[in-house]
Design a protein around this motif. Structure first.
Motif, PDB file in Angstrom:
ATOM      1  N   VAL A  80       0.943  -1.154  -0.017  1.00 16.79           N
ATOM      2  CA  VAL A  80      -0.031  -0.237   0.137  1.00 16.79           C
ATOM      3  C   VAL A  80       0.722   1.060   0.102  1.00 16.79           C
ATOM      4  O   VAL A  80       0.520   2.360  -0.725  1.00 16.79           O
ATOM      5  CB  VAL A  80      -0.883   0.073   1.280  1.00 16.79           C
ATOM      6  N   THR A  81       1.980   1.120   0.762  1.00 16.57           N
ATOM      7  CA  THR A  81       2.707   2.341   0.917  1.00 16.57           C
ATOM      8  C   THR A  81       3.712   2.680  -0.281  1.00 16.57           C
ATOM      9  O   THR A  81       4.245   3.683  -0.623  1.00 16.57           O
ATOM     10  CB  THR A  81       3.385   2.296   2.398  1.00 16.57           C
ATOM     11  N   ARG A  82       4.371   1.529  -0.837  1.00 18.78           N
ATOM     12  CA  ARG A  82       4.988   1.504  -1.958  1.00 18.78           C
ATOM     13  C   ARG A  82       4.717   0.823  -3.302  1.00 18.78           C
ATOM     14  O   ARG A  82       5.456  -0.197  -3.422  1.00 18.78           O
ATOM     15  CB  ARG A  82       6.546   1.165  -1.230  1.00 18.78           C
ATOM     16  N   PRO A  83       3.583   0.988  -3.483  1.00 20.06           N
ATOM     17  CA  PRO A  83       3.041   0.026  -4.658  1.00 20.06           C
ATOM     18  C   PRO A  83       4.131   0.034  -5.984  1.00 20.06           C
ATOM     19  O   PRO A  83       4.113  -0.842  -6.728  1.00 20.06           O
ATOM     20  CB  PRO A  83       1.613   0.700  -5.142  1.00 20.06           C
ATOM     21  N   LEU A 143      10.829  -2.546   5.965  1.00 20.58           N
ATOM     22  CA  LEU A 143       9.426  -1.680   5.639  1.00 20.58           C
ATOM     23  C   LEU A 143       9.644  -0.407   6.082  1.00 20.58           C
ATOM     24  O   LEU A 143       9.438   0.466   5.112  1.00 20.58           O
ATOM     25  CB  LEU A 143       8.039  -2.208   6.582  1.00 20.58           C
ATOM     26  N   PHE A 144      10.480  -0.118   7.123  1.00 26.13           N
ATOM     27  CA  PHE A 144      10.972   1.449   7.496  1.00 26.13           C
ATOM     28  C   PHE A 144      11.801   1.919   6.564  1.00 26.13           C
ATOM     29  O   PHE A 144      11.921   3.125   6.319  1.00 26.13           O
ATOM     30  CB  PHE A 144      11.267   1.206   8.956  1.00 26.13           C
ATOM     31  N   ALA A 145      12.832   0.963   6.177  1.00 25.66           N
ATOM     32  CA  ALA A 145      13.918   1.593   5.186  1.00 25.66           C
ATOM     33  C   ALA A 145      13.118   1.807   3.904  1.00 25.66           C
ATOM     34  O   ALA A 145      13.800   2.870   3.348  1.00 25.66           O
ATOM     35  CB  ALA A 145      14.940   0.344   5.095  1.00 25.66           C
ATOM     36  N   ILE A 146      12.400   1.110   3.286  1.00 28.50           N
ATOM     37  CA  ILE A 146      11.706   1.479   2.129  1.00 28.50           C
ATOM     38  C   ILE A 146      11.069   2.543   2.062  1.00 28.50           C
ATOM     39  O   ILE A 146      10.644   3.284   1.067  1.00 28.50           O
ATOM     40  CB  ILE A 146      11.199   0.201   1.258  1.00 28.50           C
ATOM     41  N   ASN A 147      10.484   2.783   3.226  1.00 34.33           N
ATOM     42  CA  ASN A 147       9.347   4.105   3.461  1.00 34.33           C
ATOM     43  C   ASN A 147      10.431   5.217   3.857  1.00 34.33           C
ATOM     44  O   ASN A 147       9.727   6.240   4.525  1.00 34.33           O
ATOM     45  CB  ASN A 147       8.342   3.752   4.187  1.00 34.33           C
ATOM     46  N   ASN A 148      11.491   5.161   3.961  1.00 35.35           N
ATOM     47  CA  ASN A 148      12.574   6.161   4.634  1.00 35.35           C
ATOM     48  C   ASN A 148      11.878   6.848   5.876  1.00 35.35           C
ATOM     49  O   ASN A 148      12.273   8.017   6.185  1.00 35.35           O
ATOM     50  CB  ASN A 148      12.567   7.398   3.443  1.00 35.35           C
ATOM     51  N   GLN A 160      10.933   3.424  14.493  1.00 30.95           N
ATOM     52  CA  GLN A 160      10.996   1.936  14.124  1.00 30.95           C
ATOM     53  C   GLN A 160      11.111   1.353  15.863  1.00 30.95           C
ATOM     54  O   GLN A 160      10.355   0.140  16.073  1.00 30.95           O
ATOM     55  CB  GLN A 160      12.112   1.759  13.265  1.00 30.95           C
ATOM     56  N   ASN A 161      11.945   1.895  16.483  1.00 33.59           N
ATOM     57  CA  ASN A 161      12.314   1.314  17.790  1.00 33.59           C
ATOM     58  C   ASN A 161      11.119   1.353  18.844  1.00 33.59           C
ATOM     59  O   ASN A 161      10.809   0.549  19.375  1.00 33.59           O
ATOM     60  CB  ASN A 161      13.513   1.884  18.373  1.00 33.59           C
ATOM     61  N   MET A 162      10.211   2.642  18.490  1.00 27.90           N
ATOM     62  CA  MET A 162       8.973   2.679  18.981  1.00 27.90           C
ATOM     63  C   MET A 162       8.174   1.458  18.900  1.00 27.90           C
ATOM     64  O   MET A 162       7.309   0.893  19.667  1.00 27.90           O
ATOM     65  CB  MET A 162       8.553   4.058  18.809  1.00 27.90           C
ATOM     66  N   VAL A 163       8.180   1.119  17.490  1.00 28.11           N
ATOM     67  CA  VAL A 163       7.171   0.245  17.209  1.00 28.11           C
ATOM     68  C   VAL A 163       7.482  -1.023  17.676  1.00 28.11           C
ATOM     69  O   VAL A 163       6.776  -2.017  18.319  1.00 28.11           O
ATOM     70  CB  VAL A 163       6.867   0.233  15.606  1.00 28.11           C
TER      71      VAL A 163
END
Length: 340
Positions: free
Chosen positions: A37-40, A294-299, A305-308
């Motif tokens: 969804v975020t990087r189609p 996922l965090f890397a490809i969405n910058n 990320q650590n919070m998640v």
């Protein structure tokens, strides 16, 4: 009567593990959907999807091997906060000029021996020195990092061995060698935990050390072996990380202990010991690696990320406690019904 009551408990344990693993697979599917969804534009390219999948597996390989050892330690009723420091020490020691002069075999041998010896020290302090695992391994974390910094002179040591460096780039049947190493370690860990006396003793020691001792198990020696196994996995992980970076330094594998513990926990391993699965721990590693990807490809920022990850750990522990209490209450009701 013992056999009659043990069978339902075994089935319940199997069903619980299966449901938990299916839940983790569902989490992985959700993460992939979020990525789509975020990087189609990325996921529309089949070649990119394949390469990204292999990247996730490669990123999971090193921490995955360490998590196998950590899972055994936690099931056995312990904890190892020093795994990242052991990797750093083993990596630095194996990449000194003196060690590299013995070739790839010497480097691998050194990393494995350093890992096992440090694990031996941890186990001895805990089993025979009667130190709390948290304190003993925390002290080792500091000591091993300090020794690694002293050996390396606080400098990055470059690996000049082509054989070691090629481990990270070699592929077999289109799959990276690092992933094959992870698969072999996971398979060996599964067999060791589920099909050997060592695995049964690990569960017994973690579930009730006194009962295990009365049953004839040498609890101290077994605890020592568990930490040596964890150190061995760290030695393997050190070679894998050194190959990926073509170097080693005292700061490598930072916070690996937290990632390994978290992966084991969300995979179903009880922090109190006596229960856990290697397959579940592997799924836990894949969940965290997929989140990182996922965090890397969405910058997105590492802080978020650590919070998640922290939120996932808290949720997993709360769910684990709830399900364990529910299972315990259910078994108690069954026992009361079978023994009026």
């Amino acid at each position: 009567m013992i056999a009659e009551t043990a069978l339902p408990k075994a089935h319940q344990k199997f069903d619980d593990n299966l449901l938990r693993n299916l839940g983790l697979v569902g989490v992985l599917v959700i993460l992939v959907i979020i990525g789509i969804v975020t990087r189609p534009e990325l996921y529309s390219d089949p070649a990119w999807v394949k390469n990204n999948f292999l990247i996730i597996l490669q990123q999971a390989s090193g921490i995955g091997v360490v998590t196998v050892g950590m899972t055994f330690v936690i099931i056995g009723g312990g904890i190892d906060l020093s795994v990242g420091a052991i990797i750093a020490l083993a990596g630095v020691w194996s990449t000194t000029l003196a060690t590299q002069s013995y070739g790839a075999g010497g480097m691998i041998f050194t990393a494995l021996v350093v890992g096992v010896v440090v694990g031996l020290v941890n186990g001895a302090l805990i089993a025979y020195g009667k130190l709390v695992p948290f304190i003993a391994t925390l002290a080792m974390l500091v000591s091993a990092r300090g020794l690694a910094a002293q050996i390396s002179g606080k400098q990055t040591q470059v690996s000049a061995n082509d054989t070691i460096n090629s481990i990270a780039t070699t592929k077999l049947l289109g799959i990276p060698l690092l992933v094959w190493i992870l698969a072999l370690v996971v398979a060996a860990g599964w067999v060791l935990l589920n099909r050997t006396t060592f695995g049964r003793r690990t569960v017994a020691v973690g579930g009730n050390p006194e009962a295990a001792r009365l049953a004839g198990i040498n609890v101290k020696r077994h605890t020592l072996l568990l930490y040596m196994l964890s150190g061995l996995c760290c030695g393997i992980g050190a070679i894998m990380l050194t190959s990926q970076a073509t170097s080693a330094q005292a700061a490598m594998a930072n916070l690996y202990e937290l990632d390994a513990i978290a992966a084991a926990i969300i995979g179903g391993t009880l922090l109190s010991g006596g229960r856990g699965t290697i397959v579940g721990a592997l799924f836990g590693v894949l969940v965290f690696s997929t989140i990182t990807n996922l965090f890397a490809i969405n910058n997105l920022a590492t802080e978020v990320q650590n919070m998640v990850k922290g939120g996932i750990i808290v949720a997993a522990v709360l769910l684990q406690q709830f399900r364990y209490r529910s299972l315990t209450n259910l078994l108690r009701r069954r026992d009361v019904g079978n023994n009026p």
